[in-house]
Design an enzyme around this catalytic site. Structure first.
Site, PDB file in Angstrom:
ATOM      1  N   CYS A 155       0.825  -1.218   0.000  1.00 34.68           N
ATOM      2  CA  CYS A 155       0.000   0.000   0.000  1.00 34.68           C
ATOM      3  C   CYS A 155       0.857   1.265   0.000  1.00 34.68           C
ATOM      4  O   CYS A 155       0.341   2.372  -0.120  1.00 34.68           O
ATOM      5  CB  CYS A 155      -0.892   0.000   1.232  1.00 34.68           C
ATOM      6  SG  CYS A 155       0.088  -0.100   2.739  1.00 34.68           S
ATOM      7  N   PHE A 328      43.536 -18.191  11.912  1.00 36.06           N
ATOM      8  CA  PHE A 328      43.660 -18.777  10.576  1.00 36.06           C
ATOM      9  C   PHE A 328      45.080 -18.578  10.111  1.00 36.06           C
ATOM     10  O   PHE A 328      45.801 -17.732  10.622  1.00 36.06           O
ATOM     11  CB  PHE A 328      42.692 -18.091   9.600  1.00 36.06           C
ATOM     12  CG  PHE A 328      41.285 -18.573   9.763  1.00 36.06           C
ATOM     13  CD1 PHE A 328      40.763 -19.533   8.917  1.00 36.06           C
ATOM     14  CD2 PHE A 328      40.499 -18.105  10.802  1.00 36.06           C
ATOM     15  CE1 PHE A 328      39.478 -20.014   9.089  1.00 36.06           C
ATOM     16  CE2 PHE A 328      39.216 -18.569  10.985  1.00 36.06           C
ATOM     17  CZ  PHE A 328      38.702 -19.524  10.124  1.00 36.06           C
TER      18      PHE A 328
HETATM   19  N1  CTP Z   1      46.965 -11.643  11.842  1.00 33.83           N
HETATM   20  C1  CTP Z   1      46.870 -10.639  12.786  1.00 33.83           C
HETATM   21  N2  CTP Z   1      47.597  -9.507  12.661  1.00 33.83           N
HETATM   22  C2  CTP Z   1      48.438  -9.354  11.631  1.00 33.83           C
HETATM   23  C3  CTP Z   1      48.558 -10.376  10.658  1.00 33.83           C
HETATM   24  C4  CTP Z   1      47.804 -11.500  10.792  1.00 33.83           C
HETATM   25  O1  CTP Z   1      46.080 -10.758  13.717  1.00 33.83           O
HETATM   26  N3  CTP Z   1      49.161  -8.234  11.544  1.00 33.83           N
HETATM   27  C5  CTP Z   1      46.164 -12.876  12.029  1.00 33.83           C
HETATM   28  C6  CTP Z   1      45.230 -13.232  10.893  1.00 33.83           C
HETATM   29  O2  CTP Z   1      43.927 -12.705  11.120  1.00 33.83           O
HETATM   30  C7  CTP Z   1      45.193 -14.760  10.946  1.00 33.83           C
HETATM   31  C8  CTP Z   1      46.553 -15.105  11.512  1.00 33.83           C
HETATM   32  O3  CTP Z   1      47.068 -13.922  12.109  1.00 33.83           O
HETATM   33  O4  CTP Z   1      44.192 -15.238  11.829  1.00 33.83           O
HETATM   34  C9  CTP Z   1      47.545 -15.606  10.503  1.00 33.83           C
HETATM   35  O5  CTP Z   1      47.674 -14.716   9.434  1.00 33.83           O
HETATM   36  P1  CTP Z   1      48.663 -15.026   8.227  1.00 33.83           P
HETATM   37  O6  CTP Z   1      48.542 -13.936   7.218  1.00 33.83           O
HETATM   38  O7  CTP Z   1      48.506 -16.436   7.790  1.00 33.83           O
HETATM   39  O8  CTP Z   1      50.074 -15.018   8.909  1.00 33.83           O
HETATM   40  P2  CTP Z   1      51.014 -13.966   9.524  1.00 33.83           P
HETATM   41  O9  CTP Z   1      51.001 -14.165  10.989  1.00 33.83           O
HETATM   42  O10 CTP Z   1      50.704 -12.598   9.028  1.00 33.83           O
HETATM   43  O11 CTP Z   1      52.428 -14.449   8.990  1.00 33.83           O
HETATM   44  P3  CTP Z   1      53.011 -14.546   7.495  1.00 33.83           P
HETATM   45  O12 CTP Z   1      52.296 -13.478   6.694  1.00 33.83           O
HETATM   46  O13 CTP Z   1      54.439 -14.284   7.663  1.00 33.83           O
HETATM   47  O14 CTP Z   1      52.702 -15.939   6.996  1.00 33.83           O
END
Ligand code: CTP
Length: 399
Positions: A155, A328
């Site tokens: 409506c 992760f």
């Molecule tokens: N993460 C975080 N802070 C950051 C980078 C990553 O909290 N500055 C968290 C992401 O949310 C994820 C986890 O750490 O849950 C792993 O992230 P990933 O990118 O796989 O690894 P990094 O710890 O950043 O290491 P790299 O990039 O050297 O593999």
């Protein structure tokens, strides 16, 4: 699929939204449900039962006198009685215990069955105190109410009362069949990717779409949790996010950090699915960087990056007794070894390792390994992120 082989009695009452029950029926079938249908006399004026008959269904008319024991047989069939749309008239009749049609008779014969009402009506009718009182009364008697949507009614009046999105209805029916493994738990999910700005128009980010985090948030809602989602630059209109999820939108690293630390204190479980930038620009230009005059020899523009803090590590350090931190990892090589290292260095309770060499970033499917802090490892084959999220939630609720 979660509605696989479930018996759903779809009762359609007369509203301008009655035609939407056709889409709802098709979606229920797609989810694997067995559906029987009753079309009320007034719904029959809006849609033809022949639509459902064309799909091979037996359709019952709402005539209580046509077949004397249909209401008992239909009640026995139903795992759930879904009344969609449910009109003002039908809801109030049900609350008064009136049983003068096949739909109301079947409901009367089903006190122990779950009844799901999907109200659809004009906003003033939905706001009517008589209806509200009756919905509250029905809620005490195994009736579950799917909240209507807000918008313009047929409506033209604006307000609450619209037939909800089909996805919202499905999402509200599925939990009926699920154990509420996370009831009373507060779950925080982060999803998407941070953006690090070089100047007002350019940023550095990554291809994370946020789908895995959204799937976890949706599944946690179905498992009965109260869920907050910190969404980083997610293209919302193209994703289904359960409307009971509290969404906090953030973009850059610092704003995200502030929201994460505040929300983490209030949660029982954190799923840190966000792709956080490991580096930010040392300096952000307040004006757009022009291509002429900024590059050095060979057209090279040098920018300096500075490492961001690891937020997952930071929250683990302030983690209180009883809180669970689920991280992760995105890995392309030595994935188990690297995942284990992150689990221990960041003091996590769980880590899910995404094998990102397998073209999963931004996609609808995922695969990888779940490791808990005792070091136990579980492989998850490639499957849609939604069903993978369901398994992850089930796994951690069981531990
Ligand atoms: N993460 C975080 N802070 C950051 C980078 C990553 O909290 N500055 C968290 C992401 O949310 C994820 C986890 O750490 O849950 C792993 O992230 P990933 O990118 O796989 O690894 P990094 O710890 O950043 O290491 P790299 O990039 O050297 O593999």
């Amino acid at each position: 699929m979660s509605l696989q082989n479930k018996n759903i009695l779809l009762c359609i009452t007369g509203s301008i939204a009655s035609y939407k029950s056709v889409d709802l029926y098709r979606r229920l079938k797609k989810e694997g449900a067995n559906v029987k249908i009753i079309v009320s006399a007034s719904a029959g004026k809006f849609i033809s039962p022949y639509i459902f008959e064309s799909f091979g269904e037996e359709v019952f008319s709402d005539d209580a006198f046509k077949s004397p024991l249909s209401h008992i047989a239909l009640s026995k069939f139903a795992d759930v009685i879904l009344i969609a749309p449910a009109t003002y008239n039908t809801i109030n009749k049900l609350a008064a215990g009136i049983a003068d049609t096949l739909i109301t008779l079947t409901v009367a014969a089903s006190p122990d069955k779950i009844k799901v009402l999907v109200p659809a009506m004009n906003p003033n009718m939905f706001a009517n105190k008589i209806l509200k009182d009756n919905l509250n009364k029905l809620a005490k008697h195994n009736f579950y109410v799917v909240s209507p949507g807000t918008g313009n009614a047929a409506c033209g009046d604006f307000g609450e009362g619209k037939f909800p999105e089909i996805e919202d209805i499905i999402c509200d029916i599925e939990p009926v069949f699920k154990e509420k493994t996370l009831k009373g738990k507060r779950v925080l999910v982060t999803a998407g990717a941070t953006r690090e700005y070089l100047d007002p128009v350019r940023f550095m980010s990554n291809g994370s779409s946020g789908k895995m985090g959204i799937s976890l948030a949706n599944e946690a809602i179905k498992a009965g949790a109260e869920v907050t989602l910190i969404a980083l630059n997610i293209d919302m209109p193209h994703k289904y996010i359960n409307r009971r999820i509290k969404i906090i939108n953030r973009s850059g690293f610092s704003d995200f950090k502030e929201a994460l630390l505040t929300e983490f204190k209030k949660c029982d479980t954190l799923f840190m699915a966000a792709a956080v930038s490991d580096y930010g620009f040392k300096e952000k230009s307040p004006v757009k960087i022009k291509k002429s005059g900024n590059a050095g020899a060979g057209g090279i523009l040098n920018v300096e990056l500075i490492q961001n803090e690891d937020l997952l590590k930071a929250v683990s350090e302030i983690k209180k007794e009883g809180q669970t931190v689920f991280g992760f990892a995105a890995e392309t090589d030595s994935i188990i070894e690297n995942g284990r290292k992150k689990l221990s260095e960041k003091s996590l309770d769980y880590i899910f390792i995404n094998d990102v060499s397998k073209d999963i970033i931004g996609g609808d499917e995922n695969e990888g390994f779940l490791i808990n802090k005792a070091g136990e490892i579980k492989r998850f084959e490639r499957e849609p992120k939604a069903s993978l999220a369901e398994k992850i939630i089930r796994d951690i609720a069981a531990q």
